[in-house]
Design a protein around this motif. Structure first.
Motif, PDB file in Angstrom:
ATOM      1  N   SER A 110       0.816  -1.219   0.000  1.00 20.14           N
ATOM      2  CA  SER A 110       0.000   0.000   0.000  1.00 20.14           C
ATOM      3  C   SER A 110       0.852   1.273   0.000  1.00 20.14           C
ATOM      4  O   SER A 110       0.356   2.353   0.265  1.00 20.14           O
ATOM      5  CB  SER A 110      -0.990  -0.003   1.173  1.00 20.14           C
ATOM      6  N   ASN A 111       2.144   1.113  -0.329  1.00 22.13           N
ATOM      7  CA  ASN A 111       3.068   2.259  -0.419  1.00 22.13           C
ATOM      8  C   ASN A 111       3.128   3.071   0.874  1.00 22.13           C
ATOM      9  O   ASN A 111       3.213   4.302   0.841  1.00 22.13           O
ATOM     10  CB  ASN A 111       2.697   3.163  -1.609  1.00 22.13           C
ATOM     11  N   TRP A 112       3.128   2.377   2.006  1.00 20.17           N
ATOM     12  CA  TRP A 112       3.200   3.028   3.308  1.00 20.17           C
ATOM     13  C   TRP A 112       4.655   3.050   3.750  1.00 20.17           C
ATOM     14  O   TRP A 112       5.221   2.034   4.142  1.00 20.17           O
ATOM     15  CB  TRP A 112       2.334   2.270   4.306  1.00 20.17           C
ATOM     16  N   LEU A 113       5.272   4.232   3.638  1.00 18.25           N
ATOM     17  CA  LEU A 113       6.679   4.413   3.960  1.00 18.25           C
ATOM     18  C   LEU A 113       6.809   5.271   5.210  1.00 18.25           C
ATOM     19  O   LEU A 113       6.136   6.286   5.349  1.00 18.25           O
ATOM     20  CB  LEU A 113       7.392   5.115   2.788  1.00 18.25           C
ATOM     21  N   GLU A 114       7.685   4.849   6.114  1.00 17.87           N
ATOM     22  CA  GLU A 114       7.969   5.613   7.324  1.00 17.87           C
ATOM     23  C   GLU A 114       9.414   6.108   7.249  1.00 17.87           C
ATOM     24  O   GLU A 114      10.263   5.457   6.632  1.00 17.87           O
ATOM     25  CB  GLU A 114       7.783   4.744   8.572  1.00 17.87           C
ATOM     26  N   ALA A 115       9.684   7.234   7.886  1.00 17.74           N
ATOM     27  CA  ALA A 115      11.013   7.846   7.836  1.00 17.74           C
ATOM     28  C   ALA A 115      11.535   8.072   9.246  1.00 17.74           C
ATOM     29  O   ALA A 115      10.779   8.066  10.216  1.00 17.74           O
ATOM     30  CB  ALA A 115      10.940   9.167   7.077  1.00 17.74           C
ATOM     31  N   GLY A 116      12.836   8.310   9.351  1.00 21.14           N
ATOM     32  CA  GLY A 116      13.443   8.591  10.639  1.00 21.14           C
ATOM     33  C   GLY A 116      14.680   9.447  10.482  1.00 21.14           C
ATOM     34  O   GLY A 116      15.215   9.597   9.381  1.00 21.14           O
ATOM     35  N   ILE A 117      15.118   9.998  11.595  1.00 21.35           N
ATOM     36  CA  ILE A 117      16.323  10.824  11.622  1.00 21.35           C
ATOM     37  C   ILE A 117      16.954  10.716  13.006  1.00 21.35           C
ATOM     38  O   ILE A 117      16.245  10.639  14.006  1.00 21.35           O
ATOM     39  CB  ILE A 117      16.008  12.297  11.292  1.00 21.35           C
ATOM     40  N   VAL A 118      18.283  10.707  13.030  1.00 23.62           N
ATOM     41  CA  VAL A 118      19.027  10.798  14.288  1.00 23.62           C
ATOM     42  C   VAL A 118      20.217  11.725  14.050  1.00 23.62           C
ATOM     43  O   VAL A 118      20.992  11.513  13.111  1.00 23.62           O
ATOM     44  CB  VAL A 118      19.554   9.428  14.780  1.00 23.62           C
ATOM     45  N   ILE A 119      20.336  12.730  14.885  1.00 24.70           N
ATOM     46  CA  ILE A 119      21.551  13.543  14.937  1.00 24.70           C
ATOM     47  C   ILE A 119      22.322  12.998  16.143  1.00 24.70           C
ATOM     48  O   ILE A 119      21.890  13.159  17.279  1.00 24.70           O
ATOM     49  CB  ILE A 119      21.252  15.046  15.114  1.00 24.70           C
ATOM     50  N   TYR A 120      23.412  12.308  15.878  1.00 23.14           N
ATOM     51  CA  TYR A 120      24.171  11.656  16.955  1.00 23.14           C
ATOM     52  C   TYR A 120      24.985  12.647  17.773  1.00 23.14           C
ATOM     53  O   TYR A 120      25.211  12.439  18.959  1.00 23.14           O
ATOM     54  CB  TYR A 120      25.101  10.585  16.378  1.00 23.14           C
ATOM     55  N   ASP A 121      25.442  13.703  17.152  1.00 25.14           N
ATOM     56  CA  ASP A 121      26.336  14.660  17.802  1.00 25.14           C
ATOM     57  C   ASP A 121      25.529  15.767  18.478  1.00 25.14           C
ATOM     58  O   ASP A 121      24.939  16.610  17.807  1.00 25.14           O
ATOM     59  CB  ASP A 121      27.280  15.244  16.757  1.00 25.14           C
ATOM     60  N   PRO A 122      25.495  15.812  19.822  1.00 30.30           N
ATOM     61  CA  PRO A 122      24.708  16.830  20.531  1.00 30.30           C
ATOM     62  C   PRO A 122      25.096  18.267  20.199  1.00 30.30           C
ATOM     63  O   PRO A 122      24.287  19.178  20.372  1.00 30.30           O
ATOM     64  CB  PRO A 122      24.967  16.533  22.013  1.00 30.30           C
ATOM     65  N   ALA A 123      26.301  18.494  19.695  1.00 30.72           N
ATOM     66  CA  ALA A 123      26.712  19.846  19.314  1.00 30.72           C
ATOM     67  C   ALA A 123      25.841  20.387  18.183  1.00 30.72           C
ATOM     68  O   ALA A 123      25.800  21.596  17.955  1.00 30.72           O
ATOM     69  CB  ALA A 123      28.184  19.861  18.901  1.00 30.72           C
ATOM     70  N   PHE A 124      25.114  19.507  17.492  1.00 32.65           N
ATOM     71  CA  PHE A 124      24.280  19.913  16.368  1.00 32.65           C
ATOM     72  C   PHE A 124      22.784  19.832  16.694  1.00 32.65           C
ATOM     73  O   PHE A 124      21.950  19.853  15.802  1.00 32.65           O
ATOM     74  CB  PHE A 124      24.619  19.074  15.127  1.00 32.65           C
ATOM     75  N   TRP A 125      22.448  19.723  17.967  1.00 34.76           N
ATOM     76  CA  TRP A 125      21.050  19.756  18.391  1.00 34.76           C
ATOM     77  C   TRP A 125      20.616  21.205  18.565  1.00 34.76           C
ATOM     78  O   TRP A 125      21.409  22.077  18.939  1.00 34.76           O
ATOM     79  CB  TRP A 125      20.872  19.013  19.708  1.00 34.76           C
ATOM     80  N   ASN A 126      19.358  21.461  18.336  1.00 26.49           N
ATOM     81  CA  ASN A 126      18.736  22.774  18.552  1.00 26.49           C
ATOM     82  C   ASN A 126      19.287  23.876  17.655  1.00 26.49           C
ATOM     83  O   ASN A 126      19.144  25.044  17.985  1.00 26.49           O
ATOM     84  CB  ASN A 126      18.865  23.213  20.026  1.00 26.49           C
ATOM     85  N   GLY A 127      19.872  23.516  16.531  1.00 26.11           N
ATOM     86  CA  GLY A 127      20.391  24.539  15.632  1.00 26.11           C
ATOM     87  C   GLY A 127      19.744  24.514  14.262  1.00 26.11           C
ATOM     88  O   GLY A 127      20.219  25.166  13.336  1.00 26.11           O
ATOM     89  N   GLY A 128      18.673  23.732  14.102  1.00 27.58           N
ATOM     90  CA  GLY A 128      17.988  23.649  12.817  1.00 27.58           C
ATOM     91  C   GLY A 128      18.555  22.612  11.866  1.00 27.58           C
ATOM     92  O   GLY A 128      18.033  22.419  10.775  1.00 27.58           O
ATOM     93  N   TYR A 129      19.610  21.909  12.285  1.00 38.41           N
ATOM     94  CA  TYR A 129      20.227  20.905  11.412  1.00 38.41           C
ATOM     95  C   TYR A 129      19.281  19.736  11.140  1.00 38.41           C
ATOM     96  O   TYR A 129      19.146  19.276  10.013  1.00 38.41           O
ATOM     97  CB  TYR A 129      21.533  20.390  12.030  1.00 38.41           C
ATOM     98  N   GLY A 130      18.642  19.241  12.206  1.00 42.74           N
ATOM     99  CA  GLY A 130      17.725  18.118  12.044  1.00 42.74           C
ATOM    100  C   GLY A 130      16.508  18.484  11.218  1.00 42.74           C
ATOM    101  O   GLY A 130      16.075  17.705  10.366  1.00 42.74           O
ATOM    102  N   THR A 131      15.959  19.664  11.439  1.00 42.02           N
ATOM    103  CA  THR A 131      14.782  20.096  10.672  1.00 42.02           C
ATOM    104  C   THR A 131      15.129  20.178   9.193  1.00 42.02           C
ATOM    105  O   THR A 131      14.385  19.683   8.342  1.00 42.02           O
ATOM    106  CB  THR A 131      14.270  21.452  11.190  1.00 42.02           C
ATOM    107  N   GLU A 132      16.263  20.802   8.879  1.00 41.73           N
ATOM    108  CA  GLU A 132      16.643  20.919   7.467  1.00 41.73           C
ATOM    109  C   GLU A 132      16.922  19.549   6.854  1.00 41.73           C
ATOM    110  O   GLU A 132      16.493  19.262   5.734  1.00 41.73           O
ATOM    111  CB  GLU A 132      17.867  21.820   7.308  1.00 41.73           C
ATOM    112  N   ALA A 133      17.628  18.691   7.592  1.00 41.97           N
ATOM    113  CA  ALA A 133      17.932  17.349   7.073  1.00 41.97           C
ATOM    114  C   ALA A 133      16.655  16.557   6.816  1.00 41.97           C
ATOM    115  O   ALA A 133      16.514  15.901   5.778  1.00 41.97           O
ATOM    116  CB  ALA A 133      18.837  16.602   8.049  1.00 41.97           C
TER     117      ALA A 133
END
Length: 181
Positions: free
Chosen positions: A87-110
């Protein structure tokens, strides 16, 4: 390769595998795991076994994970999997492993780049992901990208003696295109 202002998404390469292993398994209690489904234990893997098994997946074109690069270094990964391929049901995920890149918009853009890539390259009409109510940052990423909370399964995730909700977020292709094109 997909390039944004802060991050670049690239297919994993063989030389990325030892770095990725180090980010995932290099510490006994990595900080990223406290946010990424911490109710599931991280099972240790030997570096050599991980690199060999991942190399096989890469060679066969079966790995559905891409590397997130920022400031010329690997900082995380995006992924996808078929919840139900017929049924073409696709799920996605993301992990930013390096805490230095949290809360800076990196995850949202990625994640924005990744979702756009998935809609462009797969015959899908919806993309979603699952998180938990303890990961407010991940819920905010979905909201920023126009995703809707499609389900909230209450008090089903036990972590450190506290029950949290399971959260399902999603967006339809036509909604994505209206917001991001």
């Amino acid at each position: 390769m997909n390039k944004g202002e802060k991050v670049t998404l690239k297919q994993l390469a063989e030389e990325d595998l030892p770095v990725l292993w180090e980010m995932i398994y290099g510490e006994e209690d990595p900080e990223w795991k406290r946010w990424d489904a911490p109710y599931y234990p991280l099972k240790p893997r030997e570096k050599e076994e991980y690199v060999i098994s991942m190399k096989i997946l890469l060679e066969e074109g079966l790995d559905t994970r891409w590397a997130i690069w920022a400031r010329e270094r690997l900082i995380g990964s995006v992924s996808c999997y078929w919840e139900h391929k017929p049924s073409n049901w696709l799920e996605a995920g993301i992990v930013i492993y390096d805490p230095a890149f949290w809360n800076g918009g990196y995850g949202t853009e990625a994640f924005k780049l990744w979702i756009s890539h998935l809609f462009e390259h797969y015959p899908i009409h919806r993309i979603g992901y699952t998180t938990w109510s303890g990961n407010e940052r991940m819920m905010k990423v979905g909201e920023k990208l126009g995703m809707k909370m499609e389900a909230r399964i209450r008090k089903c995730r036990l972590y450190n003696g506290i029950y949290f909700d399971s959260i399902k977020m999603g967006i339809l292709k036509e909604e994505w295109e209206a917001l991001h094109h």
